[in-house]
Motif scaffolding. Structure first.
Motif, PDB file in Angstrom:
ATOM      1  N   LEU A   1      32.479  44.072  32.381  1.00 30.58           N
ATOM      2  CA  LEU A   1      33.645  43.629  33.155  1.00 30.58           C
ATOM      3  C   LEU A   1      33.614  42.121  33.368  1.00 30.58           C
ATOM      4  N   PRO A   2      34.756  41.460  33.293  1.00 33.11           N
ATOM      5  CA  PRO A   2      34.804  40.037  33.660  1.00 33.11           C
ATOM      6  C   PRO A   2      34.408  39.844  35.125  1.00 33.11           C
ATOM      7  N   ALA A   3      34.049  38.619  35.455  1.00 27.62           N
ATOM      8  CA  ALA A   3      33.563  38.330  36.808  1.00 27.62           C
ATOM      9  C   ALA A   3      34.580  38.726  37.876  1.00 27.62           C
ATOM     10  N   ALA A   4      35.853  38.478  37.616  1.00 26.57           N
ATOM     11  CA  ALA A   4      36.873  38.784  38.626  1.00 26.57           C
ATOM     12  C   ALA A   4      36.947  40.287  38.889  1.00 26.57           C
ATOM     13  N   ALA A   5      36.838  41.088  37.837  1.00 21.43           N
ATOM     14  CA  ALA A   5      36.890  42.538  38.006  1.00 21.43           C
ATOM     15  C   ALA A   5      35.623  43.054  38.684  1.00 21.43           C
ATOM     16  N   ALA A   6      34.481  42.458  38.342  1.00 25.32           N
ATOM     17  CA  ALA A   6      33.229  42.851  39.001  1.00 25.32           C
ATOM     18  C   ALA A   6      33.283  42.518  40.484  1.00 25.32           C
ATOM     19  N   ARG A   7      33.818  41.356  40.812  1.00 23.77           N
ATOM     20  CA  ARG A   7      33.970  40.967  42.218  1.00 23.77           C
ATOM     21  C   ARG A   7      34.877  41.959  42.954  1.00 23.77           C
ATOM     22  N   GLU A   8      35.991  42.334  42.320  1.00 24.94           N
ATOM     23  CA  GLU A   8      36.902  43.292  42.940  1.00 24.94           C
ATOM     24  C   GLU A   8      36.210  44.625  43.199  1.00 24.94           C
ATOM     25  N   ALA A   9      35.453  45.099  42.206  1.00 24.62           N
ATOM     26  CA  ALA A   9      34.745  46.374  42.361  1.00 24.62           C
ATOM     27  C   ALA A   9      33.754  46.306  43.522  1.00 24.62           C
TER      28      ALA A   9
END
Length: 237
Positions: A17-25
């Protein structure tokens, strides 16, 4: 102190996952306000995302990809380190493009719970995938099955060792094996075997093992391919 509860979460957050998606998760999981949380597939490049979280202390060794977090207003972190479950090994021919299996390394943190006065061990793990079919080890992948069994033995020894020290133990993670048991801890799925799964519609490979039956189990959708699991248990007397 008695009569309290502990909320524990586990989340496999896909490494691609890109960083933004990992942060969201991660934020979806922390919004559930767990007291304790274990992550999987969380490599060194994502360490900075942990520093962005408020209210949690993290034990995040550089190896293993299984950091653990604890509520800073409830726990003191006494130790936090990586623990090997299995070294590098070889896969069965034809299963993967590269037959070398990486080491499997868990994270173990020992905490002081200021609410209960007890010491707590929190273990986050991620075991070898591709070993199960129809509820059993795959006969056509003997090397993978043997490797997974080795990891389970090591994990059970860790749990037993922490219990022998008098700690309350929570072991969380992705076992890649629906129905994995870590006695004498209790799977969150006990009595909930017919409910929805964490990977796909039915497979319950993500689990929160702890002292006694879970009072509640909640699944969270995140950008990852796994659902996160949030479990509430009463604190042991």
């Amino acid at each position: 102190m008695t009569g309290g509860r502990t909320v524990v979460a586990t989340a496999n957050i896909l490494c691609s996952l890109p960083a933004a998606a990992a942060r969201e998760a991660l934020h979806v999981v922390l919004a559930a306000e767990p007291d304790l949380v274990g992550l999987q597939e969380w490599g060194p490049k994502r360490r900075r995302l942990l520093a962005e979280t408020a209210g949690y202390l993290w034990a995040a060794p550089l190896v293993g990809g299984c950091p653990v977090g604890v509520r800073a207003d409830r726990y003191d972190v006494l130790t936090g380190r990586a623990r090997w479950l299995a070294g590098p090994g070889w896969c069965d021919p034809g299963v993967r493009p590269v037959p070398l299996l990486p080491a499997r390394i868990a994270t173990l943190a020992v905490l002081r719970d200021r609410e209960t006065g007890r010491t707590v061990s929190l273990l986050s793990f991620h075991l070898t995938p591709g070993v199960q079919r129809r509820g059993s080890y795959r006969a056509d992948r003997p090397r993978l099955a043997a490797r997974h069994r080795q990891e389970v033995i090591a994990l059970r020894r860790l749990v037993a060792g922490q219990l022998a020290l008098g700690h309350v133990v929570h072991a969380v993670g992705d076992s890649n094996f629906d129905g994995l048991a870590l006695p004498p801890l209790t799977s969150a799925w006990l009595g909930r075997e017919d409910g929805p799964g964490t990977l796909g519609s039915a497979r319950k490979i993500d689990d929160v093992h702890g002292p006694g039956r879970a009072a509640s189990v909640v699944l969270l959708e995140t950008p990852s391919d796994h659902k996160a699991v949030v479990v509430t248990r009463p604190d042991p007397a």
